[in-house]
Design an enzyme around this catalytic site. Structure first.
Site, PDB file in Angstrom:
ATOM      1  N   SER A 112       0.990  -1.154  -0.044  1.00 41.55           N
ATOM      2  CA  SER A 112      -0.187  -0.112   0.030  1.00 41.55           C
ATOM      3  C   SER A 112       0.792   1.288   0.058  1.00 41.55           C
ATOM      4  O   SER A 112       1.688   1.418  -0.944  1.00 41.55           O
ATOM      5  CB  SER A 112      -0.885   0.005   1.295  1.00 41.55           C
ATOM      6  OG  SER A 112      -2.066   0.639   0.942  1.00 41.55           O
ATOM      7  N   ASP A 253      -9.503  -5.894  -4.494  1.00 43.14           N
ATOM      8  CA  ASP A 253      -8.649  -4.792  -3.701  1.00 43.14           C
ATOM      9  C   ASP A 253      -8.915  -3.553  -4.115  1.00 43.14           C
ATOM     10  O   ASP A 253      -9.431  -3.082  -5.049  1.00 43.14           O
ATOM     11  CB  ASP A 253      -7.150  -5.229  -4.341  1.00 43.14           C
ATOM     12  CG  ASP A 253      -6.224  -4.609  -3.592  1.00 43.14           C
ATOM     13  OD1 ASP A 253      -6.325  -3.821  -2.790  1.00 43.14           O
ATOM     14  OD2 ASP A 253      -4.924  -5.337  -3.779  1.00 43.14           O
ATOM     15  N   HIS A 280      -7.337  -6.259  -0.218  1.00 41.67           N
ATOM     16  CA  HIS A 280      -5.934  -5.429  -0.209  1.00 41.67           C
ATOM     17  C   HIS A 280      -4.902  -6.401   0.871  1.00 41.67           C
ATOM     18  O   HIS A 280      -3.803  -5.817   0.809  1.00 41.67           O
ATOM     19  CB  HIS A 280      -6.331  -4.334   0.538  1.00 41.67           C
ATOM     20  CG  HIS A 280      -5.424  -3.120   0.558  1.00 41.67           C
ATOM     21  ND1 HIS A 280      -4.883  -2.919  -0.660  1.00 41.67           N
ATOM     22  CD2 HIS A 280      -4.915  -2.423   1.494  1.00 41.67           C
ATOM     23  CE1 HIS A 280      -4.181  -1.846  -0.428  1.00 41.67           C
ATOM     24  NE2 HIS A 280      -4.044  -1.541   0.901  1.00 41.67           N
TER      25      HIS A 280
END
Length: 301
Positions: A112, A253, A280
């Site tokens: 991320s 995601d 995610h």
């Protein structure tokens, strides 16, 4: 399994802070270590701990750390927003590599925001010692992230979408009603497990206690991106990253495919794996396959 924790002095702008770290595995072995870059910005290392399985099952030493302002590392107070910069976090990473004397031979796995940091670091500093790059549910540009989350939020129930839009317009994203609506999105596109893993909750709790980094760099909401990173992009620098790069995301995601496609098209040496049953956090949602994919890449690519 060998594990060590400690702190590393980190001097930035003539002030010295402490970077907390945890090493799992034998960093003096012949197997190249990997550094785990946590997300947020503003999270902690806790939710990245499933990557310790790389050391336990494949012998790959893993270095976890809390980026400055997060978790067990120093929390500088009353700093101007300019302090919380990509240069700060890149310098901290350089300092960590120098401490362990692995500048000439290391891998990075970033998730991320950690993936954004990894891309920026690899493309702007072009470290010769970086041998493999793993970009997990990341993006090369904030505007692509916003485009992806906008597409996904349009699929939410109309009443949930109304709550999100109403509070974002009013600037009341800290309200319970907004946070409850945001959780509907999270449970579809951040983590589909029920209940959420304790390590993930721990990182959320850490950020909640000191949201300085998140609110300064990202903004008031996961979907708003109105912080200092709002115009960030390294799309035009992707072609300068020459080490083998693995891209991963989940089918559900919040790191929508719109984020991954430019990286797949522009990175010179690239592989893309999508996890069909994940959002995610594939390392929680499909842990065995995730570790197999990542370890095979780190050891054999």
């Amino acid at each position: 399994m060998m594990a060590e924790t400690g702190t590393i002095p980190f001097t930035y702008n003539q002030e010295t802070y402490q970077t907390w770290y945890k090493v799992v595995g034998d960093i003096s072995s012949d197997i190249r270590p990997v550094i785990a870059l946590h997300g947020g910005p503003g999270f902690s290392h806790h939710y990245m701990l499933p990557h310790a399985e790389l050391a336990k099952s494949r012998g790959i030493p893993v270095i976890f750390y809390d980026q400055i302002g997060n978790g067990e590392s120093s929390h500088p107070a009353n700093k101007p927003k300019e302090f919380w910069s990509l240069d700060l976090f890149m310098d901290e990473l350089d300092n960590l590599l120098a401490h362990f004397r692995i500048n000439d031979n290391f891998d990075l796995v970033g998730h991320s925001w950690g993936a954004m940091l990894a891309l920026h670091y690899a493309s702007h500093r072009q470290p010769q010692g970086l041998k493999h790059l793993v970009i997990v549910s990341g993006t090369p540009a904030t505007e692509l992230w916003v485009e992806g989350t906008t597409r996904l939020r349009k699929q939410l129930p109309p009443d949930v979408l109304d709550v999100l839009e109403r509070h974002e317009a009013a600037g009341t994203t800290d309200s319970k009603e907004y946070q409850d609506a945001l959780m509907v999105f999270y449970k579809k596109h951040v983590c589909t497990l029920d209940p959420w893993p304790k390590q993930l909750l721990q990182s959320f709790d850490v950020m909640g206690k000191d949201p300085t980094v998140y609110t300064t760099m990202w903004g008031s909401s996961e979907m708003s991106a109105d912080g200092t990173l709002r115009t960030w992009t390294c799309v035009d620098q992707l072609h300068t990253i020459h080490c083998p790069t693995l891209l991963t995301n989940g089918r559900m995601d919040e790191a929508h495919d719109v984020n991954v496609m430019p990286m797949f098209n522009k990175l010179p040496r690239v592989k893309w794996v999508q996890f069909a049953n994940s959002s995610h956090l594939a390392f929680f949602e499909e842990p065995e396959r995730y570790i197999a994919v990542v370890s095979d890449f780190l050891l054999n690519a």
